[in-house]
Design a protein around this motif. Structure first.
Motif, PDB file in Angstrom:
ATOM      1  N   PHE A 103       0.853  -1.194   0.000  1.00  0.00           N
ATOM      2  CA  PHE A 103       0.000   0.000   0.000  1.00  0.00           C
ATOM      3  C   PHE A 103       0.886   1.241   0.000  1.00  0.00           C
ATOM      4  O   PHE A 103       2.094   1.161   0.254  1.00  0.00           O
ATOM      5  CB  PHE A 103      -0.920   0.005   1.225  1.00  0.00           C
ATOM      6  N   ASP A 104       0.294   2.371  -0.266  1.00  0.00           N
ATOM      7  CA  ASP A 104       1.013   3.641  -0.268  1.00  0.00           C
ATOM      8  C   ASP A 104       0.723   4.391   1.026  1.00  0.00           C
ATOM      9  O   ASP A 104      -0.443   4.609   1.385  1.00  0.00           O
ATOM     10  CB  ASP A 104       0.589   4.527  -1.447  1.00  0.00           C
ATOM     11  N   VAL A 105       1.787   4.770   1.719  1.00  0.00           N
ATOM     12  CA  VAL A 105       1.631   5.654   2.873  1.00  0.00           C
ATOM     13  C   VAL A 105       1.132   7.002   2.362  1.00  0.00           C
ATOM     14  O   VAL A 105       1.593   7.497   1.326  1.00  0.00           O
ATOM     15  CB  VAL A 105       2.971   5.825   3.608  1.00  0.00           C
ATOM     16  N   GLN A 106       0.201   7.594   3.059  1.00  0.00           N
ATOM     17  CA  GLN A 106      -0.374   8.858   2.612  1.00  0.00           C
ATOM     18  C   GLN A 106       0.719   9.905   2.391  1.00  0.00           C
ATOM     19  O   GLN A 106       1.582  10.112   3.239  1.00  0.00           O
ATOM     20  CB  GLN A 106      -1.380   9.381   3.640  1.00  0.00           C
ATOM     21  N   GLY A 107       0.679  10.541   1.243  1.00  0.00           N
ATOM     22  CA  GLY A 107       1.652  11.582   0.917  1.00  0.00           C
ATOM     23  C   GLY A 107       2.870  11.075   0.174  1.00  0.00           C
ATOM     24  O   GLY A 107       3.762  11.859  -0.161  1.00  0.00           O
ATOM     25  N   THR A 108       2.929   9.751  -0.089  1.00  0.00           N
ATOM     26  CA  THR A 108       4.097   9.201  -0.775  1.00  0.00           C
ATOM     27  C   THR A 108       3.674   8.386  -2.000  1.00  0.00           C
ATOM     28  O   THR A 108       2.529   7.955  -2.116  1.00  0.00           O
ATOM     29  CB  THR A 108       4.915   8.281   0.145  1.00  0.00           C
ATOM     30  N   LYS A 109       4.630   8.191  -2.886  1.00  0.00           N
ATOM     31  CA  LYS A 109       4.445   7.330  -4.054  1.00  0.00           C
ATOM     32  C   LYS A 109       5.782   6.677  -4.378  1.00  0.00           C
ATOM     33  O   LYS A 109       6.838   7.176  -4.005  1.00  0.00           O
ATOM     34  CB  LYS A 109       3.982   8.136  -5.280  1.00  0.00           C
ATOM     35  N   GLY A 110       5.731   5.565  -5.100  1.00  0.00           N
ATOM     36  CA  GLY A 110       6.929   4.959  -5.648  1.00  0.00           C
ATOM     37  C   GLY A 110       8.013   4.689  -4.624  1.00  0.00           C
ATOM     38  O   GLY A 110       7.762   4.157  -3.535  1.00  0.00           O
ATOM     39  N   LYS A 111       9.236   5.082  -4.963  1.00  0.00           N
ATOM     40  CA  LYS A 111      10.384   4.797  -4.114  1.00  0.00           C
ATOM     41  C   LYS A 111      10.259   5.469  -2.746  1.00  0.00           C
ATOM     42  O   LYS A 111      10.640   4.881  -1.721  1.00  0.00           O
ATOM     43  CB  LYS A 111      11.668   5.258  -4.803  1.00  0.00           C
ATOM     44  N   ALA A 112       9.740   6.687  -2.716  1.00  0.00           N
ATOM     45  CA  ALA A 112       9.579   7.383  -1.435  1.00  0.00           C
ATOM     46  C   ALA A 112       8.664   6.592  -0.505  1.00  0.00           C
ATOM     47  O   ALA A 112       8.893   6.528   0.709  1.00  0.00           O
ATOM     48  CB  ALA A 112       9.024   8.791  -1.667  1.00  0.00           C
ATOM     49  N   ASN A 113       7.629   5.974  -1.056  1.00  0.00           N
ATOM     50  CA  ASN A 113       6.716   5.163  -0.255  1.00  0.00           C
ATOM     51  C   ASN A 113       7.435   3.941   0.319  1.00  0.00           C
ATOM     52  O   ASN A 113       7.277   3.611   1.498  1.00  0.00           O
ATOM     53  CB  ASN A 113       5.536   4.719  -1.120  1.00  0.00           C
ATOM     54  N   VAL A 114       8.235   3.280  -0.500  1.00  0.00           N
ATOM     55  CA  VAL A 114       8.972   2.095  -0.033  1.00  0.00           C
ATOM     56  C   VAL A 114       9.933   2.479   1.090  1.00  0.00           C
ATOM     57  O   VAL A 114       9.988   1.824   2.135  1.00  0.00           O
ATOM     58  CB  VAL A 114       9.745   1.445  -1.197  1.00  0.00           C
TER      59      VAL A 114
END
Length: 363
Positions: A103-114
């Motif tokens: 899942f995606d942490v709110q406010g993040t996408k892609g590599k930043a989420n990981v």
């Protein structure tokens, strides 16, 4: 005529100054580590079955106690065998763990989420971040830690590409050359930038900025982190040395290279003003030089070009010396053609109205 002449004088004065500083550079001599703190290596992986084991094997060769090391691999919903390969590898390497990113942490996408999710799982005070297609050198961890002084929140190493094709070799020279330009400024104790495939951020600094989930999203998440760490009053440090030289896979073709550089150009908007000015002056050489022949003789016009090639080649030779890499004069001269063509095409490509493709996703 006066503008062109004034710009060329500015360009050569600036470059002579940079070359002099680079030629007379004296890297600091640091004492060896007296202790080995626990460190966390965070790796975002998406469809990296061809590269992830090479990355992990390089980490296994690190000159650092394995009982002081934890490697957290975040499998970002891969559709290949990335997860299975890491799971099998960790059976004989207990310091490695694999975590499904579902899942995606709110406010993040892609590599930043990981990375946001891996940082929550990390147990050390030092977060080393690299990519799944990177091979880090043996003394990477200890050398980065040696440069971590009080008040420093982020340390950056250098990266270049590997490969035997002429296209691969020119990319490698391009990386070393541009990182060299940045290092001259960094050696003056001025912040420049960072790279998300070769950085160390302290837990303290990371927490102060609120982690990736609390900083503005960017397709260059590393530059955004760098900017936020600076804003919190931390110092940053850049190292140009073979002990922190990581090897990356080159872009396989021109289109992939343009996508990569287009993404980087987005991140360059967040660089300090003096770095933007440096790269603008450097990039403006040909638009000024090309029509200069209308105001002078062909001999002078060509002499100005030869002068640029000479200064650039000398600068690059020092880059190779400092990084303990090798090249030949043919590649060094061909680099100029490569830089001109990629720069011109990229200027057009950057403004085309379509999204950036990165790791199979559009941003």
């Amino acid at each position: 005529m006066l503008f062109s002449l004034g710009f060329l004088i500015l360009y050569f004065s600036l470059f002579l100054g940079l070359l002099w500083l680079w030629w007379n550079r004296k890297p600091p001599v640091l004492p060896p580590l007296t202790s080995y703190p626990k460190v966390s290596i965070l790796i975002a992986a998406r469809n990296e079955e061809q590269h992830i084991i090479t990355c992990l094997e390089a980490i296994d060769r690190l000159h650092y106690p394995k009982d002081r090391l934890e490697v957290l691999v975040g499998d970002d919903r891969s559709s290949d065998k990335t997860r299975q390969l890491v799971e099998a590898y960790k059976q004989t390497h207990p310091y490695v763990s694999c975590h499904g990113i579902l899942f995606d942490v709110q406010g993040t996408k892609g590599k930043a989420n990981v990375l946001a999710q891996l940082a929550q799982l990390a147990t050390s005070d030092f977060f080393f971040i690299t990519d799944a297609d990177i091979e880090v050198p043996r003394r990477w961890v200890e050398t980065m830690l040696q440069h971590l002084t009080p008040g420093t929140g982020l340390v950056t190493g250098i990266t270049t590409t590997k490969g035997s094709r002429i296209f691969d070799r020119l990319q490698a020279l391009d990386w070393l050359y541009n990182l060299g330009l940045m290092q001259v400024v960094a050696d003056r104790n001025l912040p420049v930038s960072t790279m998300g495939n070769n950085l160390l951020v302290t837990r303290e600094a990371y927490r102060k900025v609120g982690g990736f989930e609390n900083i503005p999203f960017s397709v260059t998440e590393d530059v955004q982190l760098f900017k936020q760490v600076l804003a919190k009053g931390y110092k940053t440090k850049n190292i140009y040395a073979p002990e922190v030289l990581a090897l990356s896979l080159p872009a396989p073709n021109v289109l992939t290279l343009l996508d990569q550089r287009r993404r980087w150009m987005r991140g360059s908007m967040h660089l300090p003003w003096y770095m933007i000015l440096l790269f603008v002056i450097h990039s403006a050489y040909y638009p000024v030089w090309l029509p200069f022949f209308l105001h002078t003789s062909w001999g002078v016009w060509l002499a100005v070009l030869v002068g640029k090639l000479l200064l650039q080649s000398l600068f690059l030779r020092k880059c190779l010396t400092y990084s303990k890499q090798t090249s030949n004069w043919r590649d060094i001269l061909l680099l100029e053609v490569y830089l001109v063509l990629t720069s011109v095409v990229l200027l057009v490509y950057f403004f085309l109205p379509f999204k950036i493709r990165w790791k199979g996703r559009l941003y």
